[in-house]
Structures are given as C-alpha cells and as structure tokens.
Design an enzyme around this catalytic site. Sequence first.
Site, short mmCIF file in Angstrom:
data_model
loop_
_atom_site.label_atom_id
_atom_site.label_comp_id
_atom_site.label_asym_id
_atom_site.label_seq_id
_atom_site.Cartn_x
_atom_site.Cartn_y
_atom_site.Cartn_z
N ALA A 131 0.84 -1.20 0.00
CA ALA A 131 0.00 0.00 0.00
C ALA A 131 0.88 1.25 0.00
O ALA A 131 0.59 2.24 -0.67
CB ALA A 131 -0.91 -0.02 1.22
N CYS A 186 -11.04 1.88 -2.61
CA CYS A 186 -10.04 2.41 -1.68
C CYS A 186 -10.65 3.47 -0.76
O CYS A 186 -11.40 4.33 -1.21
CB CYS A 186 -8.95 3.03 -2.53
N THR A 188 -8.39 4.99 1.52
CA THR A 188 -7.18 5.58 2.10
C THR A 188 -7.32 7.09 2.28
O THR A 188 -6.94 7.65 3.31
CB THR A 188 -5.95 5.26 1.22
N GLY A 268 -11.79 -4.29 -1.72
CA GLY A 268 -10.39 -3.86 -1.70
C GLY A 268 -9.53 -4.86 -0.96
O GLY A 268 -10.03 -5.60 -0.10
N ARG A 286 -4.17 -1.55 13.14
CA ARG A 286 -4.47 -0.92 11.86
C ARG A 286 -5.97 -0.81 11.63
O ARG A 286 -6.78 -1.29 12.41
CB ARG A 286 -3.79 -1.65 10.71
P1 5GP Z 1 -9.77 0.57 -9.53
O1 5GP Z 1 -9.35 0.19 -10.91
O2 5GP Z 1 -10.77 -0.40 -8.98
O3 5GP Z 1 -10.20 1.99 -9.41
O4 5GP Z 1 -8.46 0.47 -8.61
C1 5GP Z 1 -7.72 -0.72 -8.49
C2 5GP Z 1 -6.53 -0.48 -7.59
O5 5GP Z 1 -6.95 -0.06 -6.27
C3 5GP Z 1 -5.68 -1.71 -7.33
O6 5GP Z 1 -4.86 -2.05 -8.39
C4 5GP Z 1 -4.92 -1.29 -6.08
O7 5GP Z 1 -3.79 -0.51 -6.38
C5 5GP Z 1 -5.92 -0.41 -5.35
N1 5GP Z 1 -6.57 -1.13 -4.23
C6 5GP Z 1 -7.12 -2.35 -4.24
N2 5GP Z 1 -7.65 -2.66 -3.04
C7 5GP Z 1 -7.42 -1.59 -2.24
C8 5GP Z 1 -7.72 -1.31 -0.87
O8 5GP Z 1 -8.34 -2.08 -0.14
N3 5GP Z 1 -7.29 -0.11 -0.39
C9 5GP Z 1 -6.59 0.76 -1.18
N4 5GP Z 1 -6.16 1.89 -0.62
N5 5GP Z 1 -6.33 0.54 -2.48
C10 5GP Z 1 -6.74 -0.62 -3.00
#
Ligand code: 5GP
Length: 345
Positions: A131, A186, A188, A268, A286
């Site tokens: 992350a 996400c 974050t 996620g 966490r």
């Molecule tokens: P999306 O294409 O769905 O917008 O984003 C995918 C990306 O989100 C993944 O490749 C990874 O970098 C990020 N990601 C996946 N799961 C999580 C999570 O639980 N928390 C966060 N902060 N980022 C995530």
Amino acid sequence: MPNINYEIKLDFKDVMLRPKRSTLKSRSDVNLFREITFRNSKQVYNGIPVMASNMDTVGTFEMAQALSKHGLFTCIHKYYNVEQWKKFASENPKSLPHVAASSGMTDADFEKLSQILTSIPGITFICLDVANGYSQHFVEYVRKVRAAFPKHTIIAGNVVTGEMVEELILSGADLIKVGIGPGSMCTTRLKTGVGYPQLSAVLECADAAHGLGGHIISDGGCTCAGDVAKAFGAGADFVMAGGMFSGHDQCEGEVIERNGKKFKLFYGMSSETAMQKHAGGVADYRTSEGKTVEVPYRGDVEPTVLDILGGLRSACTYTGAAKLKELPKRATFIRCTQQLNTIFG
Ligand code: 5GP
C-alpha cells in the site's frame, strides 16, 4: 510550519482530450500493441498494455486466460499456491508472457515466489505491491528480489511522486505502480487524508521514470475507457484496473441472486473482507482501508475488453495517434473543472 503546495493537481475527471486533425482513415488502423524494453531486466514485452489488478477477485488465472487472448496483461494475485501455478502454466503456456506473479514481503512470500519462478521459467514478470511504497523496508525488498532474479521484469509500488519512482527504478524495479488513493474500493484518502490526484501523479511520475529509461503503470481510478485513454495520454506505459474488470465470470466468487438481480462481491485488498479471508481479521494496530461492495454481474469479460479496446482506438483516432505509443505526443488536455470540484466533487 507545514508546507502547502498550491500548484493545481488534476484527476481524470478534471480534463478531456482535445480532438486534433488526423490522417487516419479508420479506427481499425490504430495499433494498440506496444513493444517495450525494460530498463533493468532488458526483457522485451509485446502486448496491449492494459492490466487487471492483482486483487484476489480480479487477478485470477481465469481472467489471465481471457485477457491474454487479446494481448492484455493480468497481475495474478498472491494467494495461489505453487501447485496451482504449475497447473495453470502447463495448461496455458500462451498466457504466461502476459502475467506477473505477485508477492508480499515476508520470508514465506519470498520463498513461495522463488519456488514459482524457478519451477515455471515462462513467467518473466514479478509484481511487488504494498500500500505504501515509500518505506525503506520496501526499497530493500526490491533490491533483494532484483539480486535474486536479475532477468525478471519487476513491477513495484505504489507511489505517486517522482523522487520515489527514481529510487525504486535505481533499486532494480522496471515498472513503477503509480496511485495512492484513487482506487474504486479504496478508502485511504478518507481514513488517512493521504493521496495525490491521479492524472497529475501519472504526468509527474512518467516524466521521472522516462528520464531514467524506466516505465510506469497508472494504477486505479479508471472508471471507463475514456479514463484509460487519459492515463495513456498523460504518459502511462501501462494502465491497471480493478473495478472495470470486476463482476465477470472470470472473477473469483459466486454469483449472488437477490430480488431477480445478480451480483458478485468485489472488495479492496485492505478491506475487512480481504483481511478476514487472508489474515484472520483486521489487526488491532491498523484500520481497514478498503470497501466491500456487490457489483452487478456482467457475464463474460470479453465484451468489456472489446469495449475498452474500442474506446482506446477511438481516442487515438480523435487525437490523430496511429499507435498507442504516440498518444502522449498527440494529447492536449483541456481542464474542465474548478479545483474545488477536484477536492469535494
Ligand atoms: P480501480 O481500478 O478499482 O479503481 O483500482 C484498483 C486499484 O486499487 C488496485 O490495483 C490497487 O492498487 C488499489 N486497491 C485495491 N484494493 C485496495 C484497498 O483495499 N485499499 C486501497 N487503498 N487501495 C486498493
């Protein structure tokens, strides 16, 4: 006194690609394949540089089979064991150039990665994904993997600023994953306040990587083919997506039926769902930084792939790029939102 950066930083939704005069006769004239030689591994990749995320719902062997037929890439999630990998490799040798084996940072992760790579020579990509790619511990892990596997192409991330892109490339990584906070699952930015608008992150990180002969992946935040085109236009060498590939037959998990409608679970990798599944719960120190949602079931991934590729070809035609590689040279972005919308919109 804390520093405040007043420069405008942009997300995909803050810009549009301006159309330009073009000599292209048809969308079918556009070449989306790229040949990329990686800085440190010296390996040459030939394919369409769109990737499925190494999330356990999306980065599956089934997804790799479907995407590799079209020349697209899959970062396989890190939860398959060595025997599952061997079976996949023996049954799908043609998919291997289009997959990466993902790994965490523990000794057990390293041991498993070593077993996978030594028993399956056809795998040439490694994905090291944390992350927070800013930790010194991660940089040292990238160095360790580079020393152990000098000829493999190493994907490493996630970061959002040029100096850390340079650090990871100089430590042995080839392809840097760029994106903190833009992902559809996400949280974050909400949980920690940390993040960076994705289009600007890509513009700045591509500049830093290309200056050293390295490459980047724009990871997260693409909700449609137009966003993928914007990421390439901003200089991304690869674009990674999770949500856009979710909900399909090739994703892990059962189809859920409720009130005559069908869904699949998508979550996620830092969500409570993922932590319960893979780590037995959320550790006390966490918080979960990911969501869990039921996304509409979308059947086979093939039409989605064709839709993304069609959108990209069309973006290249509008901007006059005969090849995907030319898109950043042809791209002029029009800013179309006020900055306040970027923050609160
Ligand atoms: P999306 O294409 O769905 O917008 O984003 C995918 C990306 O989100 C993944 O490749 C990874 O970098 C990020 N990601 C996946 N799961 C999580 C999570 O639980 N928390 C966060 N902060 N980022 C995530």
